[in-house]
Design a protein around this motif. Sequence first.
Motif, PDB file in Angstrom:
ATOM      1  N   GLN A  59      21.043  52.771  28.002  1.00 55.24           N
ATOM      2  CA  GLN A  59      19.984  51.786  28.466  1.00 55.24           C
ATOM      3  C   GLN A  59      20.049  50.421  27.654  1.00 55.24           C
ATOM      4  N   PHE A  60      20.503  50.560  26.474  1.00 55.46           N
ATOM      5  CA  PHE A  60      20.385  49.292  25.801  1.00 55.46           C
ATOM      6  C   PHE A  60      21.627  48.431  26.317  1.00 55.46           C
ATOM      7  N   GLN A  61      22.667  49.225  26.614  1.00 53.62           N
ATOM      8  CA  GLN A  61      23.970  48.351  26.874  1.00 53.62           C
ATOM      9  C   GLN A  61      23.776  47.748  28.589  1.00 53.62           C
ATOM     10  N   ALA A  62      23.104  48.427  29.391  1.00 52.05           N
ATOM     11  CA  ALA A  62      22.680  47.799  30.472  1.00 52.05           C
ATOM     12  C   ALA A  62      21.810  46.394  30.517  1.00 52.05           C
ATOM     13  N   ILE A  63      20.710  46.721  29.699  1.00 47.45           N
ATOM     14  CA  ILE A  63      19.898  45.691  29.319  1.00 47.45           C
ATOM     15  C   ILE A  63      20.550  44.394  28.794  1.00 47.45           C
ATOM     16  N   PHE A  64      21.342  44.752  27.765  1.00 44.96           N
ATOM     17  CA  PHE A  64      22.407  43.774  27.272  1.00 44.96           C
ATOM     18  C   PHE A  64      23.110  42.862  28.187  1.00 44.96           C
ATOM     19  N   ALA A  65      23.918  43.715  29.055  1.00 44.77           N
ATOM     20  CA  ALA A  65      24.528  42.903  30.006  1.00 44.77           C
ATOM     21  C   ALA A  65      23.875  42.272  30.975  1.00 44.77           C
ATOM     22  N   ALA A  66      22.705  42.421  31.408  1.00 45.89           N
ATOM     23  CA  ALA A  66      21.907  41.645  32.169  1.00 45.89           C
ATOM     24  C   ALA A  66      21.453  40.547  31.368  1.00 45.89           C
ATOM     25  N   ASP A  84      32.142  51.796  38.697  1.00 45.15           N
ATOM     26  CA  ASP A  84      31.530  51.684  40.058  1.00 45.15           C
ATOM     27  C   ASP A  84      29.967  51.910  39.761  1.00 45.15           C
ATOM     28  N   LYS A  85      29.468  52.882  39.174  1.00 51.37           N
ATOM     29  CA  LYS A  85      28.234  53.027  38.666  1.00 51.37           C
ATOM     30  C   LYS A  85      27.438  51.733  38.272  1.00 51.37           C
ATOM     31  N   LYS A  86      28.122  51.187  37.237  1.00 49.76           N
ATOM     32  CA  LYS A  86      27.813  49.706  36.656  1.00 49.76           C
ATOM     33  C   LYS A  86      27.628  48.810  37.623  1.00 49.76           C
ATOM     34  N   ALA A  87      28.582  48.638  38.544  1.00 51.50           N
ATOM     35  CA  ALA A  87      28.497  47.677  39.701  1.00 51.50           C
ATOM     36  C   ALA A  87      27.339  47.594  40.625  1.00 51.50           C
ATOM     37  N   THR A  88      26.787  48.770  40.735  1.00 50.62           N
ATOM     38  CA  THR A  88      25.208  48.963  41.438  1.00 50.62           C
ATOM     39  C   THR A  88      24.155  48.862  40.630  1.00 50.62           C
ATOM     40  N   LEU A  89      24.245  49.519  39.379  1.00 47.12           N
ATOM     41  CA  LEU A  89      23.193  49.472  38.232  1.00 47.12           C
ATOM     42  C   LEU A  89      22.751  48.141  37.915  1.00 47.12           C
ATOM     43  N   TYR A  90      23.900  47.505  37.331  1.00 46.50           N
ATOM     44  CA  TYR A  90      23.551  46.153  36.430  1.00 46.50           C
ATOM     45  C   TYR A  90      23.035  45.044  37.155  1.00 46.50           C
ATOM     46  N   PRO A  91      23.430  44.763  38.525  1.00 40.24           N
ATOM     47  CA  PRO A  91      22.657  43.755  39.194  1.00 40.24           C
ATOM     48  C   PRO A  91      21.276  43.953  39.423  1.00 40.24           C
ATOM     49  N   GLU A  92      20.880  45.561  39.600  1.00 40.58           N
ATOM     50  CA  GLU A  92      19.441  45.774  39.841  1.00 40.58           C
ATOM     51  C   GLU A  92      18.640  45.378  38.569  1.00 40.58           C
ATOM     52  N   VAL A  93      19.154  45.838  37.434  1.00 41.66           N
ATOM     53  CA  VAL A  93      18.631  45.608  36.111  1.00 41.66           C
ATOM     54  C   VAL A  93      18.345  44.021  35.770  1.00 41.66           C
ATOM     55  N   LYS A  94      19.377  43.298  35.961  1.00 40.05           N
ATOM     56  CA  LYS A  94      19.433  41.921  36.107  1.00 40.05           C
ATOM     57  C   LYS A  94      18.170  41.395  37.220  1.00 40.05           C
ATOM     58  N   ARG A  95      18.236  41.769  37.887  1.00 40.77           N
ATOM     59  CA  ARG A  95      17.159  41.419  39.318  1.00 40.77           C
ATOM     60  C   ARG A  95      15.598  41.610  38.622  1.00 40.77           C
ATOM     61  N   ARG A 102      10.851  54.542  35.491  1.00 37.75           N
ATOM     62  CA  ARG A 102      10.613  54.405  36.926  1.00 37.75           C
ATOM     63  C   ARG A 102      11.570  55.146  38.093  1.00 37.75           C
ATOM     64  N   ASP A 103      12.208  54.033  38.681  1.00 37.41           N
ATOM     65  CA  ASP A 103      13.144  54.672  39.902  1.00 37.41           C
ATOM     66  C   ASP A 103      14.580  54.277  39.644  1.00 37.41           C
ATOM     67  N   LEU A 104      14.631  54.048  38.219  1.00 35.81           N
ATOM     68  CA  LEU A 104      16.144  53.579  37.755  1.00 35.81           C
ATOM     69  C   LEU A 104      16.546  54.817  37.098  1.00 35.81           C
ATOM     70  N   SER A 105      18.175  55.445  37.247  1.00 34.88           N
ATOM     71  CA  SER A 105      18.719  56.292  36.590  1.00 34.88           C
ATOM     72  C   SER A 105      19.867  55.702  35.969  1.00 34.88           C
ATOM     73  N   ILE A 106      20.397  56.421  34.807  1.00 34.24           N
ATOM     74  CA  ILE A 106      21.703  55.939  34.086  1.00 34.24           C
ATOM     75  C   ILE A 106      22.312  57.307  33.612  1.00 34.24           C
ATOM     76  N   PRO A 107      23.436  57.314  33.657  1.00 32.56           N
ATOM     77  CA  PRO A 107      24.369  58.210  33.256  1.00 32.56           C
ATOM     78  C   PRO A 107      24.168  58.473  31.994  1.00 32.56           C
ATOM     79  N   THR A 108      24.136  59.726  31.645  1.00 28.79           N
ATOM     80  CA  THR A 108      23.793  60.282  30.160  1.00 28.79           C
ATOM     81  C   THR A 108      25.162  61.226  29.740  1.00 28.79           C
ATOM     82  N   GLY A 109      25.321  61.517  28.681  1.00 32.12           N
ATOM     83  CA  GLY A 109      26.213  62.608  28.089  1.00 32.12           C
ATOM     84  C   GLY A 109      27.330  61.842  27.434  1.00 32.12           C
ATOM     85  N   GLY A 110      28.423  62.377  27.155  1.00 32.96           N
ATOM     86  CA  GLY A 110      29.450  61.864  26.170  1.00 32.96           C
ATOM     87  C   GLY A 110      30.621  61.379  27.537  1.00 32.96           C
TER      88      GLY A 110
END
Length: 594
Positions: A331-338, A380-391, A366-374
């Motif tokens: 979760q932090f990594q996605a926020i940081f990248a944005a 590909d998941k980042k390519a769709t998630l990161y822009p939405e986090v940034k928006r 809310r309606d955002l999901s993020i992969p968990t686990g090791g």
Amino acid sequence: MQSSELSVQGQNLIQLYNQYYRDKLIVDRRYQRKLVWTRDEKEKLIDSAINKLPIPLILLAQRKRAGVEIFELIDGLQRLEAFFSFMENKYSYRGEYFDLATTGDTLAKLHARELTQQKPVMSRETSLAIANYQIPLSIYRDAATSSIDEVFRRINSGGRRLSLHEIRQAGVTGPLADVVRRTSATIRGDGTFAEALTLSEMEKLSISRRDLTYGLDLDRIFWTRHDIIGAEDIRSSGDEEMVLDLVLDAVLDPWPTSGWQNRDVAYGLPRKITSATSEEVGAAINTIGVENLQQRIVAVIELLDDVMRDHGSLGRHMVHLESYERGTQRQFQAIFAALYELVFIDGLQPRSMDAIRGVLDNFWGRDLSIPTGGSAWGKDKKATLYPEVKRRLRRAFFKPEPKSAAVQLNSRLLIESYLSGPVNEDPLVELKQGFCVLSNPPTENVDLFDEVMQTAVGMANWSRDASGFILIGVADKPSAADRLKELFNVSPIEIHGQQVVGTSEQITHLGYDVDSWWRKWQSKIRSAPVDSDFRNNLAHSFSPIICDGKVLWIMKPRSTGKPLSYNQRFFVRMGASTHEMGTDEFLAHVALNF
């Protein structure tokens, strides 16, 4: 690997402690692990000494630094620190403390009030048995830096209780390893500037503080305070692996997969996957600059820390859960990248801390999901998630006009790391109050550029592997801080006993803004009468840095591996001053240090 003499011998703790006492034992932070042993592990080592049980061999490299013989620790850091901290009464064994009167060196420290005898005191007989304990010692003489790195890598690549990242980092040098190591240390709070420390200085960087009176408090580190990474994961360098992922997200386009094999490939280790190579990652980092990238990453970390100041944990704010078995790394990594893109790619600035905090409230509930686990986190998941986090974060930012090249994010953590330690006596550190002569009215110090360049060259000439820093915007004496208060109404910020005064008032007085002053000095550095590689690297390192609203300037001279002249004159740092040498004196210095 260069052939060097290797001698194997035994030395007792009295002899080794004498080297420690005289600051002859050096730790190179380019490759050495942090101090991570727990008190239990340390007490078991003391038990081995008392019962005359064997311990693994200690490996040292005999070298010369600034003409002085030193011994660099290649293997045995944790063991030696455990022995010496026990001898200095930092912890007890079975409730009893080492008798400081047992050895001449500990007694000298006792008399000098550098140590205090704790009670109850261990018997002299047992203390003497520990002091006389024979350590198996191997000394690697006349070793080159490349040879030491290779030896360390081979010793630590066998998987002995090291984490994946510790194995990955062992002995590796280059832009990626440098920025990961320096940035991680700064965020932890052990970001001392020096690449090499004496073993006696390492205790303040220990993260094994539980049941000990010294070292870093893991509960106060950014990662643990905000429920991002657990304390035990930091002990095994989980924070450095986190920073590695942040760096790769920041410099690679498109965003890369985050997984152990991809991290290994980025470090130059062979894996059967297609991923960004160490050469590609290094080139991307060098485009930004190691120092600049470190400043950027720390600035985003500080921004988030400021957002949550007096409002609790960032992790619990982003994810409204009561427990975190695995932290909130992704979760932090996605926020940081944005945030990194919004600030450093798009050139936006925060509307307010409240605005960012409002957006981040229950962000992942809310309606955002993020992969968990090791498992690996795919690109590909980042390519769709990161822009939405940034928006979603975008509404907490605005586009300033006119756009400034100097991003106004706080970098107090970096300044604190630069000013820690005895900077006033360090030959590789120079502090300058600013760019003006403090007359009335103030005028530009026309001699300052030459003084700074002579100092930079003097630092580079200190030794073959010297690396220094010059910080402009810190009063070099109390009278300068008082005068700046009188002339410019500057209120200094005290950090580690130093008066941070900034330079923006002086630059404005001289008719410049930050960007135009930056361009002016970079142009002067690039045309200076000095080796072209040195001046280009120096110009790249020169940049503004913000500390609680004050504008300072950092410059980081590094040795090119060969002696340098400036305007056909020879300069060397001696103590805290720059000394000009004649040809014969300089050649003698070069013979000792290059």
